[in-house]
Design a protein around this motif. Structure first.
Motif, PDB file in Angstrom:
ATOM      1  N   UNK A  27      81.793  63.438  67.270  1.00  0.00           N
ATOM      2  CA  UNK A  27      80.610  63.102  66.470  1.00  0.00           C
ATOM      3  C   UNK A  27      80.704  61.656  65.993  1.00  0.00           C
ATOM      4  N   UNK A  28      81.855  61.280  65.469  1.00  0.00           N
ATOM      5  CA  UNK A  28      82.039  59.917  64.943  1.00  0.00           C
ATOM      6  C   UNK A  28      81.783  58.880  66.042  1.00  0.00           C
ATOM      7  N   UNK A  29      82.374  59.102  67.205  1.00  0.00           N
ATOM      8  CA  UNK A  29      82.202  58.169  68.324  1.00  0.00           C
ATOM      9  C   UNK A  29      80.727  58.089  68.745  1.00  0.00           C
ATOM     10  N   UNK A  30      80.069  59.232  68.826  1.00  0.00           N
ATOM     11  CA  UNK A  30      78.670  59.271  69.250  1.00  0.00           C
ATOM     12  C   UNK A  30      77.733  58.605  68.257  1.00  0.00           C
ATOM     13  N   UNK A  31      77.917  58.880  66.987  1.00  0.00           N
ATOM     14  CA  UNK A  31      77.023  58.327  65.973  1.00  0.00           C
ATOM     15  C   UNK A  31      77.263  56.838  65.765  1.00  0.00           C
ATOM     16  N   UNK A  33      77.869  54.788  67.941  1.00  0.00           N
ATOM     17  CA  UNK A  33      77.265  54.063  69.068  1.00  0.00           C
ATOM     18  C   UNK A  33      75.792  53.737  68.819  1.00  0.00           C
ATOM     19  N   UNK A  34      75.210  54.303  67.768  1.00  0.00           N
ATOM     20  CA  UNK A  34      73.805  54.054  67.439  1.00  0.00           C
ATOM     21  C   UNK A  34      73.696  52.731  66.674  1.00  0.00           C
ATOM     22  N   UNK A  35      72.814  51.869  67.126  1.00  0.00           N
ATOM     23  CA  UNK A  35      72.614  50.563  66.497  1.00  0.00           C
ATOM     24  C   UNK A  35      72.251  50.720  65.030  1.00  0.00           C
ATOM     25  N   UNK A  36      72.944  49.976  64.184  1.00  0.00           N
ATOM     26  CA  UNK A  36      72.666  49.994  62.749  1.00  0.00           C
ATOM     27  C   UNK A  36      73.617  50.861  61.948  1.00  0.00           C
ATOM     28  N   UNK A  37      74.229  51.867  62.591  1.00  0.00           N
ATOM     29  CA  UNK A  37      75.165  52.738  61.871  1.00  0.00           C
ATOM     30  C   UNK A  37      76.462  51.971  61.654  1.00  0.00           C
ATOM     31  N   UNK A  38      76.879  51.881  60.393  1.00  0.00           N
ATOM     32  CA  UNK A  38      78.115  51.159  60.137  1.00  0.00           C
ATOM     33  C   UNK A  38      79.197  52.005  59.490  1.00  0.00           C
ATOM     34  N   UNK A  39      78.872  53.227  59.102  1.00  0.00           N
ATOM     35  CA  UNK A  39      79.912  54.093  58.540  1.00  0.00           C
ATOM     36  C   UNK A  39      79.517  55.547  58.717  1.00  0.00           C
ATOM     37  N   UNK A  40      80.525  56.372  59.017  1.00  0.00           N
ATOM     38  CA  UNK A  40      80.299  57.812  59.126  1.00  0.00           C
ATOM     39  C   UNK A  40      81.532  58.528  58.599  1.00  0.00           C
ATOM     40  N   UNK A  41      81.294  59.529  57.771  1.00  0.00           N
ATOM     41  CA  UNK A  41      82.359  60.387  57.267  1.00  0.00           C
ATOM     42  C   UNK A  41      81.974  61.819  57.568  1.00  0.00           C
ATOM     43  N   UNK A  42      82.966  62.618  57.946  1.00  0.00           N
ATOM     44  CA  UNK A  42      82.700  63.993  58.330  1.00  0.00           C
ATOM     45  C   UNK A  42      83.587  64.927  57.514  1.00  0.00           C
ATOM     46  N   UNK A  65      73.156  64.076  67.295  1.00  0.00           N
ATOM     47  CA  UNK A  65      73.987  65.214  66.895  1.00  0.00           C
ATOM     48  C   UNK A  65      73.618  66.453  67.702  1.00  0.00           C
ATOM     49  N   UNK A  66      72.328  66.712  67.848  1.00  0.00           N
ATOM     50  CA  UNK A  66      71.860  67.873  68.600  1.00  0.00           C
ATOM     51  C   UNK A  66      72.292  67.786  70.065  1.00  0.00           C
ATOM     52  N   UNK A  67      72.168  66.595  70.656  1.00  0.00           N
ATOM     53  CA  UNK A  67      72.564  66.414  72.059  1.00  0.00           C
ATOM     54  C   UNK A  67      74.058  66.625  72.256  1.00  0.00           C
ATOM     55  N   UNK A  68      74.852  66.328  71.214  1.00  0.00           N
ATOM     56  CA  UNK A  68      76.298  66.552  71.286  1.00  0.00           C
ATOM     57  C   UNK A  68      76.662  68.018  71.065  1.00  0.00           C
ATOM     58  N   UNK A  69      75.684  68.845  70.618  1.00  0.00           N
ATOM     59  CA  UNK A  69      75.931  70.263  70.385  1.00  0.00           C
ATOM     60  C   UNK A  69      76.040  70.628  68.916  1.00  0.00           C
ATOM     61  N   UNK A  70      75.623  69.717  68.029  1.00  0.00           N
ATOM     62  CA  UNK A  70      75.743  69.931  66.591  1.00  0.00           C
ATOM     63  C   UNK A  70      74.381  69.735  65.901  1.00  0.00           C
ATOM     64  N   UNK A  71      73.449  70.684  66.107  1.00  0.00           N
ATOM     65  CA  UNK A  71      72.132  70.533  65.485  1.00  0.00           C
ATOM     66  C   UNK A  71      72.219  70.679  63.966  1.00  0.00           C
TER      67      UNK A  71
END
Length: 96
Positions: A27-31, A33-42, A65-71
């Motif tokens: 999830x971290x790697x996928x998110x 990769x989206x332009x503008x995202x600079x931080x993610x915590x799970x 997230x949905x495409x990765x299997x996490x809707x």
């Protein structure tokens, strides 16, 4: 020259199928990769994804997230989503 204030979007998304650190790594790697995202915590225990982005791209993040299997909780969680989450989990374990 006038400086424009940078708007920051913070979002908390409760998702389905989050099982372990392998899932979180994918999830971290996928998110990120989206332009503008600079931080993610799970938070694996609470199934929460916390995202900080420089632009309003919440729908794009939810779609990824949905495409990765996490809707998102409340969206359809099909057999295909569940299968994708198992694959994402395995890939995340290998990569991390």
């Amino acid at each position: 020259m006038e400086k424009r204030k940078l708007e920051i979007m913070k979002a908390e998304i409760k998702i389905e199928n989050l099982k372990c650190g392998g899932c979180a790594a994918t999830i971290k790697k996928g998110i990120l990769s989206i332009t503008g995202v600079n931080e993610i915590n799970i938070d694996v225990e609470k199934s929460l994804v916390l995202v900080t982005s420089e632009k309003e791209n919440l729908e794009e993040i939810k779609l990824k997230l949905s495409k990765l299997g996490y809707p998102e909780v409340g969206d359809k969680n099909t057999v295909l989503h569940k299968a994708k989450s198992y694959v994402s989990c395995a890939v995340g374990r290998i990569d991390s």
